[in-house]
Design a protein around this motif. Structure first.
Motif, PDB file in Angstrom:
ATOM      1  N   ALA A 130       1.085  -1.582   0.605  1.00  0.00           N
ATOM      2  CA  ALA A 130      -0.474   0.215  -0.026  1.00  0.00           C
ATOM      3  C   ALA A 130       0.989   0.792   0.055  1.00  0.00           C
ATOM      4  CB  ALA A 130      -1.003  -0.431   0.975  1.00  0.00           C
ATOM      5  N   TRP A 185      -5.143   1.759   5.543  1.00  0.00           N
ATOM      6  CA  TRP A 185      -4.986   0.005   4.833  1.00  0.00           C
ATOM      7  C   TRP A 185      -5.514  -1.057   6.689  1.00  0.00           C
ATOM      8  CZ3 TRP A 185      -1.480  -3.721   7.882  1.00  0.00           C
ATOM      9  CH2 TRP A 185      -1.941  -5.407   6.973  1.00  0.00           C
ATOM     10  N   GLY A 190     -10.763   0.626   4.832  1.00  0.00           N
ATOM     11  CA  GLY A 190      -8.977   0.140   3.802  1.00  0.00           C
ATOM     12  C   GLY A 190      -8.317   1.192   3.092  1.00  0.00           C
TER      13      GLY A 190
END
Length: 222
Positions: A130, A185, A190
């Motif tokens: 990420a 994350w 999310g």
């Protein structure tokens, strides 16, 4: 226009190959600065994981600023910029090619190095991915916005400091959303919202910044 874009991009990459020290200096700064934080903070794993996104983003931003000075400076010194201004092709196309070359030489290496440096902070593999994705979306924005500052300060004494003063406030949204991707994350919603905002900033900067840089370069040449 496509040929002009390709030729300008290839020219800047070839010139950078002859000035490897200028290209490598920001990368070494990024690696050294990011690597010193775990040594200074200590072995507290939870603290390192919390600070890692902000540290990597801030050091990446500073490394990107270090390389902005050479974006138009050499073209200004040897008269190439005047030829670009006289070109029948839109100046924004030439600017876009130069900004892409800058990102390939300064931004893309940061994205590739970030997973290795993130391991020093103990980030899990998913968070590392990420973080790298956020840098891949955010660093082009830094190059595009930074090009405006480089064009506005072209030919001025102490332009490096002026570029930092102009660019840093404009890069704060990118820094906030980029560093927040890793924290989001682990949250239930999310990181999709942060990544979408970064993608929106990238599309807006890609559409507007080349034209703004072109206008700034014309002002600098007058």
């Amino acid at each position: 226009m496509l040929r002009t874009f390709r030729v300008t991009l290839w020219r800047d990459l070839l010139l950078a190959r002859r000035r490897r020290a200028e290209v490598l200096t920001p990368l070494f700064f990024f690696m050294m600065a990011a690597s010193l934080f775990p040594l200074g903070i200590g072995p507290e794993g939870a603290l390192l994981r919390t600070l890692a996104p902000g540290i990597l983003w801030v050091t990446g931003l500073l490394a990107s600023l270090m390389s902005l000075g050479r974006l138009f400076e050499q073209d200004w010194a040897d008269g190439t910029l005047e030829q670009m201004l006289l070109s029948p092709d839109p100046l924004a196309v030439i600017v876009a090619a130069k900004v892409l070359a800058h990102w390939l030489l300064s931004g893309l290496p940061l994205v590739l190095l970030s997973p290795v440096l993130a391991l020093q902070f103990g980030l899990p593999a998913e968070a590392v991915g990420a973080l790298a994705l956020s840098l891949a979306l955010g660093t082009p924005v830094l190059s595009l916005v930074g090009a405006i500052g480089a064009a506005l300060t072209l030919g001025l004494r102490g332009s490096g400091v002026l570029v930092a003063l102009l660019v840093l406030p404009l890069c704060m949204p990118v820094l906030i959303f980029g560093a927040g991707v890793v924290d989001a994350w682990s949250a239930p919603q999310g990181p999709s919202a942060h990544l979408s905002l970064l993608a929106g900033l990238l599309m807006g900067a890609a559409a507007l910044c080349p034209w703004a840089v072109a206008a700034a370069l014309r002002l600098a040449a007058e």
